[in-house]
Design an enzyme around this catalytic site. Sequence first.
Site, PDB file in Angstrom:
ATOM      1  CG  HIS A 103      -2.058   0.933   1.104  1.00  0.00           C
ATOM      2  ND1 HIS A 103      -1.965   2.283   1.335  1.00  0.00           N
ATOM      3  CD2 HIS A 103      -3.330   0.700   0.720  1.00  0.00           C
ATOM      4  CE1 HIS A 103      -3.146   2.841   1.116  1.00  0.00           C
ATOM      5  NE2 HIS A 103      -3.990   1.907   0.735  1.00  0.00           N
ATOM      6  CG  ASP A 149      -8.167  -4.069  -2.961  1.00  0.00           C
ATOM      7  OD1 ASP A 149      -7.363  -3.129  -2.889  1.00  0.00           O
ATOM      8  OD2 ASP A 149      -9.370  -3.915  -3.195  1.00  0.00           O
TER       9      ASP A 149
HETATM   10  C1  SDX Z   1      -6.104   0.140  -2.952  1.00  0.00           C
HETATM   11  O1  SDX Z   1      -4.392   4.657  -2.087  1.00  0.00           O
HETATM   12  C2  SDX Z   1      -5.317   4.043  -1.496  1.00  0.00           C
HETATM   13  O2  SDX Z   1      -5.721   4.415  -0.405  1.00  0.00           O
HETATM   14  C3  SDX Z   1      -5.869   2.836  -2.233  1.00  0.00           C
HETATM   15  C4  SDX Z   1      -6.891   1.995  -1.479  1.00  0.00           C
HETATM   16  C5  SDX Z   1      -8.170   2.756  -1.240  1.00  0.00           C
HETATM   17  O3  SDX Z   1      -8.914   2.364  -0.322  1.00  0.00           O
HETATM   18  O4  SDX Z   1      -8.479   3.675  -2.031  1.00  0.00           O
HETATM   19  O5  SDX Z   1      -6.365   1.567  -0.238  1.00  0.00           O
HETATM   20  C6  SDX Z   1      -7.282   0.757  -2.280  1.00  0.00           C
HETATM   21  O6  SDX Z   1      -5.829   0.494  -4.069  1.00  0.00           O
HETATM   22  C7  SDX Z   1      -5.246  -0.835  -2.168  1.00  0.00           C
HETATM   23  C8  SDX Z   1      -3.984  -1.297  -2.980  1.00  0.00           C
HETATM   24  C9  SDX Z   1      -4.450  -2.376  -3.970  1.00  0.00           C
HETATM   25  N1  SDX Z   1      -3.389  -2.696  -4.929  1.00  0.00           N
HETATM   26  C10 SDX Z   1      -2.763  -3.905  -4.896  1.00  0.00           C
HETATM   27  O7  SDX Z   1      -2.940  -4.759  -4.024  1.00  0.00           O
HETATM   28  C11 SDX Z   1      -1.825  -4.116  -6.086  1.00  0.00           C
HETATM   29  C12 SDX Z   1      -0.484  -4.688  -5.571  1.00  0.00           C
HETATM   30  N2  SDX Z   1       0.191  -3.617  -4.802  1.00  0.00           N
HETATM   31  C13 SDX Z   1       1.150  -2.801  -5.500  1.00  0.00           C
HETATM   32  O8  SDX Z   1       0.958  -2.599  -6.849  1.00  0.00           O
HETATM   33  C14 SDX Z   1       1.633  -1.616  -4.666  1.00  0.00           C
HETATM   34  O9  SDX Z   1       1.881  -2.078  -3.407  1.00  0.00           O
HETATM   35  C15 SDX Z   1       0.761  -0.373  -4.587  1.00  0.00           C
HETATM   36  C16 SDX Z   1       0.353   0.132  -5.929  1.00  0.00           C
HETATM   37  C17 SDX Z   1      -0.451  -0.657  -3.782  1.00  0.00           C
HETATM   38  C18 SDX Z   1       1.580   0.708  -3.872  1.00  0.00           C
HETATM   39  O10 SDX Z   1       2.639   0.991  -4.695  1.00  0.00           O
HETATM   40  P1  SDX Z   1       3.708   2.161  -4.304  1.00  0.00           P
HETATM   41  O11 SDX Z   1       3.342   2.827  -3.047  1.00  0.00           O
HETATM   42  O12 SDX Z   1       3.883   3.027  -5.519  1.00  0.00           O
HETATM   43  O13 SDX Z   1       4.979   1.370  -3.965  1.00  0.00           O
HETATM   44  P2  SDX Z   1       6.044   0.914  -5.003  1.00  0.00           P
HETATM   45  O14 SDX Z   1       5.395   0.427  -6.253  1.00  0.00           O
HETATM   46  O15 SDX Z   1       7.030   2.030  -5.131  1.00  0.00           O
HETATM   47  O16 SDX Z   1       6.685  -0.352  -4.275  1.00  0.00           O
HETATM   48  C19 SDX Z   1       7.655  -0.173  -3.264  1.00  0.00           C
HETATM   49  C20 SDX Z   1       8.517  -1.429  -3.354  1.00  0.00           C
HETATM   50  C21 SDX Z   1       8.970  -1.736  -4.791  1.00  0.00           C
HETATM   51  O17 SDX Z   1      10.213  -2.432  -4.682  1.00  0.00           O
HETATM   52  P3  SDX Z   1      11.579  -1.573  -4.962  1.00  0.00           P
HETATM   53  O18 SDX Z   1      11.438  -0.974  -6.363  1.00  0.00           O
HETATM   54  O19 SDX Z   1      11.613  -0.511  -3.883  1.00  0.00           O
HETATM   55  O20 SDX Z   1      12.679  -2.597  -4.870  1.00  0.00           O
HETATM   56  O21 SDX Z   1       7.749  -2.584  -2.937  1.00  0.00           O
HETATM   57  C22 SDX Z   1       7.612  -3.478  -4.045  1.00  0.00           C
HETATM   58  C23 SDX Z   1       7.952  -2.696  -5.313  1.00  0.00           C
HETATM   59  O22 SDX Z   1       8.479  -3.578  -6.290  1.00  0.00           O
HETATM   60  N3  SDX Z   1       6.191  -3.885  -4.047  1.00  0.00           N
HETATM   61  C24 SDX Z   1       5.777  -5.135  -4.240  1.00  0.00           C
HETATM   62  C25 SDX Z   1       4.377  -5.061  -4.120  1.00  0.00           C
HETATM   63  N4  SDX Z   1       3.994  -3.801  -3.875  1.00  0.00           N
HETATM   64  C26 SDX Z   1       5.131  -3.071  -3.841  1.00  0.00           C
HETATM   65  N5  SDX Z   1       6.433  -6.275  -4.488  1.00  0.00           N
HETATM   66  C27 SDX Z   1       5.659  -7.390  -4.632  1.00  0.00           C
HETATM   67  N6  SDX Z   1       4.310  -7.419  -4.524  1.00  0.00           N
HETATM   68  C28 SDX Z   1       3.642  -6.269  -4.267  1.00  0.00           C
HETATM   69  N7  SDX Z   1       2.311  -6.292  -4.162  1.00  0.00           N
END
Ligand code: SDX
Length: 431
Positions: free
Chosen positions: A308, A366
């Site tokens: 998140h 989710d």
């Molecule tokens: C919702 O914003 C809100 O409030 C949203 C929400 C709401 O109620 O409105 O809460 C609802 O959208 C919840 C989130 C649902 N999405 C998912 O479950 C999709 C999977 N999650 C990711 O895509 C990700 O965690 C996000 C999009 C939710 C957050 O992404 P960020 O904050 O932009 O973080 P990032 O992509 O920069 O990741 C940070 C690190 C990265 O590694 P590095 O590049 O630093 O080495 O963490 C890793 C990412 O690769 N990472 C993951 C991961 N999520 C982040 N690695 C594996 N699996 C994951 N799910």
Amino acid sequence: MTKSNKSATLTIDGKSHELPVFSPTAGPDVVDIRKLYAQAHVFTYDPGFTSTASCDSTITFIDGDKGELLHRGYPIDQLAGKSHYLEVCYLLLYGDLPSASQLEDFEARVTNHTMLHEQMHFLFRGFRRDAPPMAIMVGVVGALSAFYHDSTDISDPWQREVASIRMVAKMPTIAAMAFKYTIGQPFEYPRNDLSYAANFLRMCFAVPAENYEVNPILERAMDRIFTLHADHEQNASTSTVRLASSSGANPFACIAAGIACLWGPAHGGANQACLEMLREIGTVDRIPEYIRRAKDKDDDFRLMGFGHRVYKNFDPRATVLKQSADEVLELLGVEDNPVLQVAKALEKAALADDYFAEKKLFPNVDFYSGIILEAMGFPTSMFTPIFAVSRTVGWISQWKEMIADPQLKIGRPRQLYHGATLRDYVDIEKR
Ligand code: SDX
């Protein structure tokens, strides 16, 4: 905006610029850069808005480190345990918990706006039967402005109020009709003698051929899912609704824009993507392979339902939903459902893995909502529509707050430009 009693100094090319700093009632201070470009002729750069406050709000507060979510100051776990969705709608829309008579009046107004203009039924028939329900919702909600243009003048507080009630009331009906249409069953009309959650379940699962009784445990689980998804500060879809509304567009069109943004798998589409991922994993013995892939920088696979932008601790909504999931699975006797077995084993494996611990990637709302909705009999294509039904009150509350702000300006970000600089046109013969 509260008065500033602090300031920050930004020094660029030897020149210092004083910027006011505002202290909120909760959360980090904010540096006011509204006059930065005029003073220093520079922009700030923050494409994912990771360090940017886009507005001044009083509705929802999130503390990502503590895993805290407050709606008008009330913690989400207390609201989920003691309140119900329409009462939370009142709280979000009007700023405080209602008295008994205020709640009764609000529930009556919502109940009496749940039907859709009969002419709109023809809109559904224009879609292919295999259309995703989200595609139908984006289209039909946008089309509300073609049927309810008596509540599109945003300068009229009364029309804003009518549009707000209509949106909260009609979204379950639209989502249920989108579902019925895609499965080839007749539409079920809303019933005024049922609760918001029970009405939605009946419109989705009842058929004219037999009587349908709503199971009270499923009604409670449905209401809790609605409550937990109602609002969430300035997430991507809420920011979309705010930006669309800042041009003065009508509320129905702005909510349709919010639905479109929510659809993405990184946002509200994650619950559907999570269940599809669990199905792809298939069996518990394949989990290590997917954990490895999620950690592999060269693999763009991510664990859907994990991580998140704000929560670097457990998503408080996920904690409540996890408990609901156990209740529903036990009631339905589906604990041994293979997809749900994989979900539980995946959650355990990820929480025990250093990569997820270091990057603070916990199961989010989710992950568990998908499990419950699957167990309740919804197809994955209905997961995000259900999220949209719930979040509509959040979008509308944030829209009302923004439209009423006397300092409202159209949202118009600038850019860091790396394109070609000025050059003359070259005739085709000379290219
Ligand atoms: C919702 O914003 C809100 O409030 C949203 C929400 C709401 O109620 O409105 O809460 C609802 O959208 C919840 C989130 C649902 N999405 C998912 O479950 C999709 C999977 N999650 C990711 O895509 C990700 O965690 C996000 C999009 C939710 C957050 O992404 P960020 O904050 O932009 O973080 P990032 O992509 O920069 O990741 C940070 C690190 C990265 O590694 P590095 O590049 O630093 O080495 O963490 C890793 C990412 O690769 N990472 C993951 C991961 N999520 C982040 N690695 C594996 N699996 C994951 N799910």
